[in-house]
Design a protein around this motif. Structure first.
Motif, PDB file in Angstrom:
ATOM      1  N   LYS A 121      11.908   5.563 -15.074  1.00  0.00           N
ATOM      2  CA  LYS A 121      11.809   6.537 -16.175  1.00  0.00           C
ATOM      3  C   LYS A 121      13.140   7.237 -16.411  1.00  0.00           C
ATOM      4  O   LYS A 121      13.499   7.537 -17.549  1.00  0.00           O
ATOM      5  N   GLN A 122      13.870   7.509 -15.336  1.00  0.00           N
ATOM      6  CA  GLN A 122      15.184   8.139 -15.486  1.00  0.00           C
ATOM      7  C   GLN A 122      16.192   7.167 -16.091  1.00  0.00           C
ATOM      8  O   GLN A 122      17.033   7.554 -16.899  1.00  0.00           O
ATOM      9  N   ASP A 123      16.094   5.877 -15.697  1.00  0.00           N
ATOM     10  CA  ASP A 123      17.046   4.884 -16.188  1.00  0.00           C
ATOM     11  C   ASP A 123      16.780   4.488 -17.646  1.00  0.00           C
ATOM     12  O   ASP A 123      17.707   4.174 -18.386  1.00  0.00           O
ATOM     13  N   PHE A 124      15.507   4.469 -18.044  1.00  0.00           N
ATOM     14  CA  PHE A 124      15.127   4.042 -19.394  1.00  0.00           C
ATOM     15  C   PHE A 124      14.177   5.073 -20.009  1.00  0.00           C
ATOM     16  O   PHE A 124      12.965   4.856 -20.065  1.00  0.00           O
ATOM     17  N   PRO A 125      14.685   6.189 -20.487  1.00  0.00           N
ATOM     18  CA  PRO A 125      13.798   7.231 -21.037  1.00  0.00           C
ATOM     19  C   PRO A 125      13.179   6.810 -22.366  1.00  0.00           C
ATOM     20  O   PRO A 125      13.736   6.008 -23.104  1.00  0.00           O
TER      21      PRO A 125
ATOM     22  N   PRO B 108       6.978   3.567 -23.157  1.00  0.00           N
ATOM     23  CA  PRO B 108       5.573   3.823 -22.789  1.00  0.00           C
ATOM     24  C   PRO B 108       5.373   3.713 -21.276  1.00  0.00           C
ATOM     25  O   PRO B 108       6.118   3.015 -20.589  1.00  0.00           O
ATOM     26  N   GLU B 109       4.364   4.387 -20.774  1.00  0.00           N
ATOM     27  CA  GLU B 109       4.111   4.443 -19.327  1.00  0.00           C
ATOM     28  C   GLU B 109       3.913   3.060 -18.718  1.00  0.00           C
ATOM     29  O   GLU B 109       4.460   2.763 -17.658  1.00  0.00           O
ATOM     30  N   ASN B 110       3.127   2.203 -19.379  1.00  0.00           N
ATOM     31  CA  ASN B 110       2.893   0.859 -18.837  1.00  0.00           C
ATOM     32  C   ASN B 110       4.185   0.059 -18.713  1.00  0.00           C
ATOM     33  O   ASN B 110       4.320  -0.769 -17.823  1.00  0.00           O
ATOM     34  N   TRP B 111       5.122   0.303 -19.606  1.00  0.00           N
ATOM     35  CA  TRP B 111       6.382  -0.430 -19.559  1.00  0.00           C
ATOM     36  C   TRP B 111       7.121  -0.158 -18.248  1.00  0.00           C
ATOM     37  O   TRP B 111       7.691  -1.074 -17.662  1.00  0.00           O
ATOM     38  N   TYR B 112       7.099   1.097 -17.790  1.00  0.00           N
ATOM     39  CA  TYR B 112       7.780   1.434 -16.542  1.00  0.00           C
ATOM     40  C   TYR B 112       7.139   0.706 -15.366  1.00  0.00           C
ATOM     41  O   TYR B 112       7.834   0.209 -14.475  1.00  0.00           O
ATOM     42  N   TRP B 113       5.810   0.649 -15.345  1.00  0.00           N
ATOM     43  CA  TRP B 113       5.117  -0.044 -14.253  1.00  0.00           C
ATOM     44  C   TRP B 113       5.399  -1.537 -14.315  1.00  0.00           C
ATOM     45  O   TRP B 113       5.654  -2.181 -13.296  1.00  0.00           O
ATOM     46  N   GLU B 114       5.373  -2.114 -15.536  1.00  0.00           N
ATOM     47  CA  GLU B 114       5.669  -3.533 -15.694  1.00  0.00           C
ATOM     48  C   GLU B 114       7.104  -3.844 -15.278  1.00  0.00           C
ATOM     49  O   GLU B 114       7.372  -4.850 -14.622  1.00  0.00           O
ATOM     50  N   LYS B 115       8.025  -2.978 -15.684  1.00  0.00           N
ATOM     51  CA  LYS B 115       9.440  -3.180 -15.343  1.00  0.00           C
ATOM     52  C   LYS B 115       9.645  -3.110 -13.837  1.00  0.00           C
ATOM     53  O   LYS B 115      10.364  -3.931 -13.257  1.00  0.00           O
TER      54      LYS B 115
ATOM     55  N   GLY C 245       0.780  -1.231   0.000  1.00  0.00           N
ATOM     56  CA  GLY C 245       0.000   0.000   0.000  1.00  0.00           C
ATOM     57  C   GLY C 245       0.814   1.284   0.000  1.00  0.00           C
ATOM     58  O   GLY C 245       0.245   2.363   0.134  1.00  0.00           O
ATOM     59  N   ASP C 246       2.120   1.199  -0.153  1.00  0.00           N
ATOM     60  CA  ASP C 246       2.976   2.388  -0.117  1.00  0.00           C
ATOM     61  C   ASP C 246       2.995   3.049  -1.499  1.00  0.00           C
ATOM     62  O   ASP C 246       3.801   2.716  -2.372  1.00  0.00           O
ATOM     63  N   ILE C 247       2.106   4.013  -1.692  1.00  0.00           N
ATOM     64  CA  ILE C 247       1.950   4.675  -2.996  1.00  0.00           C
ATOM     65  C   ILE C 247       3.166   5.513  -3.343  1.00  0.00           C
ATOM     66  O   ILE C 247       3.625   5.529  -4.487  1.00  0.00           O
ATOM     67  N   SER C 248       3.707   6.214  -2.360  1.00  0.00           N
ATOM     68  CA  SER C 248       4.851   7.090  -2.641  1.00  0.00           C
ATOM     69  C   SER C 248       6.070   6.290  -3.092  1.00  0.00           C
ATOM     70  O   SER C 248       6.801   6.713  -3.999  1.00  0.00           O
ATOM     71  N   THR C 249       6.292   5.123  -2.496  1.00  0.00           N
ATOM     72  CA  THR C 249       7.416   4.284  -2.919  1.00  0.00           C
ATOM     73  C   THR C 249       7.182   3.758  -4.327  1.00  0.00           C
ATOM     74  O   THR C 249       8.117   3.706  -5.145  1.00  0.00           O
ATOM     75  N   ALA C 250       5.945   3.392  -4.638  1.00  0.00           N
ATOM     76  CA  ALA C 250       5.630   2.913  -5.984  1.00  0.00           C
ATOM     77  C   ALA C 250       5.922   3.997  -7.010  1.00  0.00           C
ATOM     78  O   ALA C 250       6.566   3.739  -8.042  1.00  0.00           O
ATOM     79  N   GLU C 251       5.477   5.206  -6.743  1.00  0.00           N
ATOM     80  CA  GLU C 251       5.717   6.303  -7.681  1.00  0.00           C
ATOM     81  C   GLU C 251       7.201   6.629  -7.789  1.00  0.00           C
ATOM     82  O   GLU C 251       7.706   6.933  -8.870  1.00  0.00           O
ATOM     83  N   ARG C 252       7.909   6.543  -6.674  1.00  0.00           N
ATOM     84  CA  ARG C 252       9.345   6.809  -6.692  1.00  0.00           C
ATOM     85  C   ARG C 252      10.089   5.770  -7.528  1.00  0.00           C
ATOM     86  O   ARG C 252      10.982   6.109  -8.320  1.00  0.00           O
ATOM     87  N   LEU C 253       9.716   4.491  -7.389  1.00  0.00           N
ATOM     88  CA  LEU C 253      10.366   3.439  -8.170  1.00  0.00           C
ATOM     89  C   LEU C 253      10.080   3.584  -9.664  1.00  0.00           C
ATOM     90  O   LEU C 253      10.962   3.373 -10.500  1.00  0.00           O
ATOM     91  N   VAL C 254       8.865   3.989  -9.999  1.00  0.00           N
ATOM     92  CA  VAL C 254       8.520   4.196 -11.410  1.00  0.00           C
ATOM     93  C   VAL C 254       9.285   5.393 -11.959  1.00  0.00           C
ATOM     94  O   VAL C 254       9.792   5.354 -13.093  1.00  0.00           O
ATOM     95  N   GLU C 255       9.394   6.452 -11.190  1.00  0.00           N
ATOM     96  CA  GLU C 255      10.166   7.622 -11.634  1.00  0.00           C
ATOM     97  C   GLU C 255      11.637   7.266 -11.847  1.00  0.00           C
ATOM     98  O   GLU C 255      12.271   7.745 -12.781  1.00  0.00           O
ATOM     99  N   GLN C 256      12.163   6.397 -10.980  1.00  0.00           N
ATOM    100  CA  GLN C 256      13.550   5.957 -11.135  1.00  0.00           C
ATOM    101  C   GLN C 256      13.713   5.168 -12.441  1.00  0.00           C
ATOM    102  O   GLN C 256      14.692   5.341 -13.163  1.00  0.00           O
TER     103      GLN C 256
END
Length: 139
Positions: free
Chosen positions: A115-119, A122-129, A102-113
């Motif tokens: 996005k920085q690593d693999f610019p 597509p958005e779904n790819w970051y969540w899947e990764k 349930g930690d939403i902030s950690t989920a968003e932080r990991l997805v943002e990371q």
């Protein structure tokens, strides 16, 4: 057009097979049809045909409902393009958040990371990764 033809043909065959199976079983139960090897194999083949078509139709309908809701098992594979690549799928969000208890902030932080690593992905790819990496790290 091909999928609709498959679905409609399988539905017609499923209905005919179901009616035949119901008729044969009712005749067996009422005693109008003797139980021998021929009727046993015929009834068994109707059951197999009915079950197979039912499974194929269920699988096809399931595939049409959610063609891209499953995350990819390998994190390096190229994702299928979506109609709107900037909005992540809700099921992916929910899965990642549930993996993080349930930690939403950690989920968003990991997805943002990611996005920085693999610019440029597509958005779904970051969540899947992120989900695949988290599941891999927990093994």
């Amino acid at each position: 057009m091909g999928q609709k033809l498959i679905i409609s043909t399988a539905t017609v065959i499923l209905l005919i097979t179901g009616v035949l199976l119901g008729y044969v079983l009712s005749q067996l139960v009422l005693g109008f049809l003797p139980l021998n090897l021929f009727t046993f194999l015929g009834t068994f083949s109707l059951i197999v045909i009915f079950g197979t078509l039912y499974y194929v139709l269920f699988w096809e309908f399931r595939r049409q409902q959610s063609p891209s809701s499953r995350p990819s098992s390998s994190s390096g594979s190229k994702p299928q393009p979506q109609s709107d690549e900037r909005i992540p799928d809700d099921s992916l969000k929910n899965k990642l958040i549930s993996l993080l208890s349930g930690d939403i902030s950690t989920a968003e932080r990991l997805v943002e990371q990611a996005k920085q690593d693999f610019p440029g992905m597509p958005e779904n790819w970051y969540w899947e990764k992120t989900i695949a990496d988290l599941e891999r790290d927990r093994r």
